[in-house]
Design a protein around this motif. Structure first.
Motif, short mmCIF file in Angstrom:
data_model
loop_
_atom_site.label_atom_id
_atom_site.label_comp_id
_atom_site.label_asym_id
_atom_site.label_seq_id
_atom_site.Cartn_x
_atom_site.Cartn_y
_atom_site.Cartn_z
N UNK A 1 1.44 16.32 3.15
CA UNK A 1 2.69 15.53 3.21
C UNK A 1 2.48 14.20 3.97
N UNK A 2 1.76 14.36 5.12
CA UNK A 2 1.48 13.17 5.95
C UNK A 2 0.68 12.13 5.17
N UNK A 3 -0.25 12.66 4.41
CA UNK A 3 -1.10 11.77 3.62
C UNK A 3 -0.27 11.02 2.58
N UNK B 1 2.91 10.40 2.84
CA UNK B 1 3.72 9.39 3.55
C UNK B 1 2.91 8.14 3.86
N UNK B 2 1.69 8.36 4.33
CA UNK B 2 0.85 7.19 4.66
C UNK B 2 0.59 6.35 3.41
N UNK B 3 0.31 7.07 2.32
CA UNK B 3 0.05 6.34 1.07
C UNK B 3 1.28 5.55 0.64
N UNK B 4 2.45 6.20 0.82
CA UNK B 4 3.70 5.49 0.44
C UNK B 4 3.90 4.25 1.30
N UNK B 5 3.65 4.48 2.63
CA UNK B 5 3.81 3.31 3.54
C UNK B 5 2.84 2.21 3.14
N UNK B 6 1.59 2.59 2.88
CA UNK B 6 0.58 1.59 2.48
C UNK B 6 0.96 0.87 1.20
N UNK B 7 1.70 1.56 0.35
CA UNK B 7 2.12 0.91 -0.89
C UNK B 7 3.36 0.03 -0.68
N UNK B 8 4.35 0.61 0.06
CA UNK B 8 5.63 -0.11 0.17
C UNK B 8 5.60 -1.29 1.14
#
Ligand SMILES: Nc1ncnc2c1ncn2[C@@H]1O[C@H](COP(=O)(O)OP(=O)(O)OP(=O)(O)O)[C@@H](O)[C@H]1O
Ligand SMILES: [Mg+2]
Length: 491
Positions: free
Chosen positions: A1-3, A5-12
């Protein structure tokens, strides 16, 4: 899940930043932001103001103002100014930007931000009263950057000046209500004459060229002698022989602006002085038809006012590198004091056409170097018939589609109208140099090699005549004569 989230943050986050940047640039919000940043920056710093006025207190031109003008209008940030004027340039596709009145432009130098305001204060009735550039610089930057910045302006404006293809023609306004008003209006100078388009004896043309070249290289010499760095030319000869065209050719050759003084709009001697004070260096200062103006009393300037002007007393105090050019049809009626050496340095006579100048014109106007009708034209010229280059040029232009027709019309005109403009009957030219020997002063480089004393460095009149005897030109053969005044070498 954390991963995830990080990927989403890195994208957004980059997407968001990109969007903000996109909106800022698309909506000019970035400019608003910059303005705020500058506003805050301005509040927390103490500034110093430096004013570059166009005219000094006594109405004299400020050379540095012109440099700042060139510099500012060359800055890329002029495009970001709120109000910029657009002018067409010399070529129809050229567009020139110029900062409007009271607009601000920013510049950066050695990491310091400076502002320039193009200040224009007007009289109530709309006449321009006062122009200046106001430099605003942070006190903390001043010590470090001001001197090199001003030097930078000098260098850039020099560079612009040298590359500048656009010359200006200045015309004087009528007498001002306020003595501090600008006296000159300028328009682009678009005269296409060059030394190559003027029909003139080749030797004479080369001598004029080297005289002008020597002049522009002689700053140190003139200053060492304590003289104003100026040279005065007199162009004289009948109407339509190329005097005005020659002025255009000189300006194009030297890349100098032209100040055309209309003496009839000069109210008195001090007004003439003021006009001169407001001319800039690297310019031709022209008074046309001086003999007519004096003869018909069309000027309220006194003789002594004119003589002072020619002497360059006034010029020596407002920048130099100026060439004054006077034209007249005949110098016979002119007070000799006006023509004495120092007042007029170079006399050039412009006579009517002879066969050589005719051939030059035929080549220029018709592209014809040789033609079966040339011997006939030559014979007519030798019989004493002549016409002005202007009249011959006109016939050639009108008939340019057929060189033979053009030459025939010139022949007919010469035969029927060959005495046009002459005085004293057929074959006699309006020339006073035909009978008087030409005397030359040594060219500037000959003088420069001498000591500091002008007289010491100048050879005797006899030697000079011997030296330049070969260069003498009979005005009846040559289209013009280069006739330096004798006094210069005999003093
Ligand atoms: N020597 C010349 N070589 C080439 N063209 C010439 C020459 N003389 C005159 N012309 C042509 O004739 C026209 C008129 O010449 P210009 O106005 O220079 O004569 P000017 O001597 O100044 O006459 P004015 O005394 O009447 O003012 C110009 O278009 C110019 O191109
Ligand atoms: Mg003229």
């Amino acid at each position: 899940m954390l991963v995830v989230n990080i990927l989403l943050i890195l994208f957004f986050v980059p997407c968001f930043l990109f969007l903000v940047r996109f909106i800022l640039y698309r909506t000019a919000l970035i400019l608003v932001l910059r303005k705020w940043v500058n506003w805050v920056d301005d509040r927390i710093h103490v500034h110093q103001y430096l004013k570059v006025a166009e005219l000094s207190e006594n109405g004299q031109n400020n050379e540095f103002y012109r440099r700042v003008f060139l510099y500012i209008n060359s800055l890329p940030s002029i495009e970001d100014s709120n109000f910029t004027n657009l002018f067409s340039g010399k070529k129809s596709t050229d567009i020139i930007l110029s900062l409007d009145d009271n607009q601000v432009i920013q510049d950066e130098f050695l990491g310091a931000r400076v502002d320039w305001v193009n200040k224009v204060e007007r009289f109530d009735h709309g006449g321009v009263c006062n122009r200046s550039f106001l430099l605003r610089i942070k006190k903390k930057d001043k010590r470090r950057t001001l001197r090199p910045y001003l030097q930078h302006i000098h260098t850039v404006s020099d560079d612009i000046e040298q590359r500048r293809s656009e010359l200006k023609l200045f015309i004087n306004n009528g007498p001002p209500e306020n003595p501090l008003n600008r006296r000159w209006r300028s328009v682009p100078f678009t005269h296409h004459s060059t030394l190559d388009t003027i029909a003139m004896d080749a030797d004479l043309k080369n001598k004029v060229k080297s005289d002008l070249e020597n002049f522009i290289k002689s700053q140190n010499y003139y200053h060492k002698m304590g003289r104003a760095w100026k040279r005065n030319y007199l162009l004289y000869g009948p109407s339509g022989t190329g005097k005005s065209s020659f002025i255009g050719a000189m300006a194009n050759f030297l890349n100098y602006d032209v100040y055309d003084i209309d003496l009839s709009r000069v109210s008195d001697d001090s007004d003439l002085k003021l006009l001169l004070l407001q001319t800039s260096s690297r310019s031709l200062i022209v008074i046309e038809d001086l003999d007519r103006l004096i003869d018909e009393k069309l000027t309220t300037t006194t003789l002594s006012g004119l003589l002072n002007f020619m002497d360059g007393i006034v010029n020596s105090c407002c920048g130099d590198e100026k060439i004054m050019v006077f034209t007249m049809n005949s110098k016979e009626q002119i007070d000799p004091a006006m023509l004495r050496p120092g007042r007029i340095d170079v006399h050039i006579h412009f006579p009517f056409c002879d066969f050589n100048s005719f051939k030059y014109l035929a080549n220029n106007y018709l592209g014809v170097k040789e033609h079966k009708l040339f011997p006939q034209v030559e014979e007519i010229f030798h019989s004493g018939a002549t016409m002005s280059p202007a009249a011959i040029g006109e016939l050639m232009i009108v008939n340019r589609s057929s060189p033979s027709r053009a030459l025939k019309s010139v022949i007919t005109a010469l035969q029927s109208n060959g005495t046009e403009g002459k005085i004293g009957g057929k074959g006699k030219r309006l020339s006073d140099s035909a009978s008087s020997p030409l005397r030359l002063e040594p060219p500037p480089h000959a003088v420069e090699t001498g000591g500091t004393n002008w007289k010491d460095s100048v050879p005797g009149a006899k030697e000079v005549r011997k030296l330049y005897g070969l260069l003498r030109l009979k005005s009846c053969k040559s289209p013009s004569s280069f006739d330096h005044d004798p006094g210069m070498i005999e003093r």
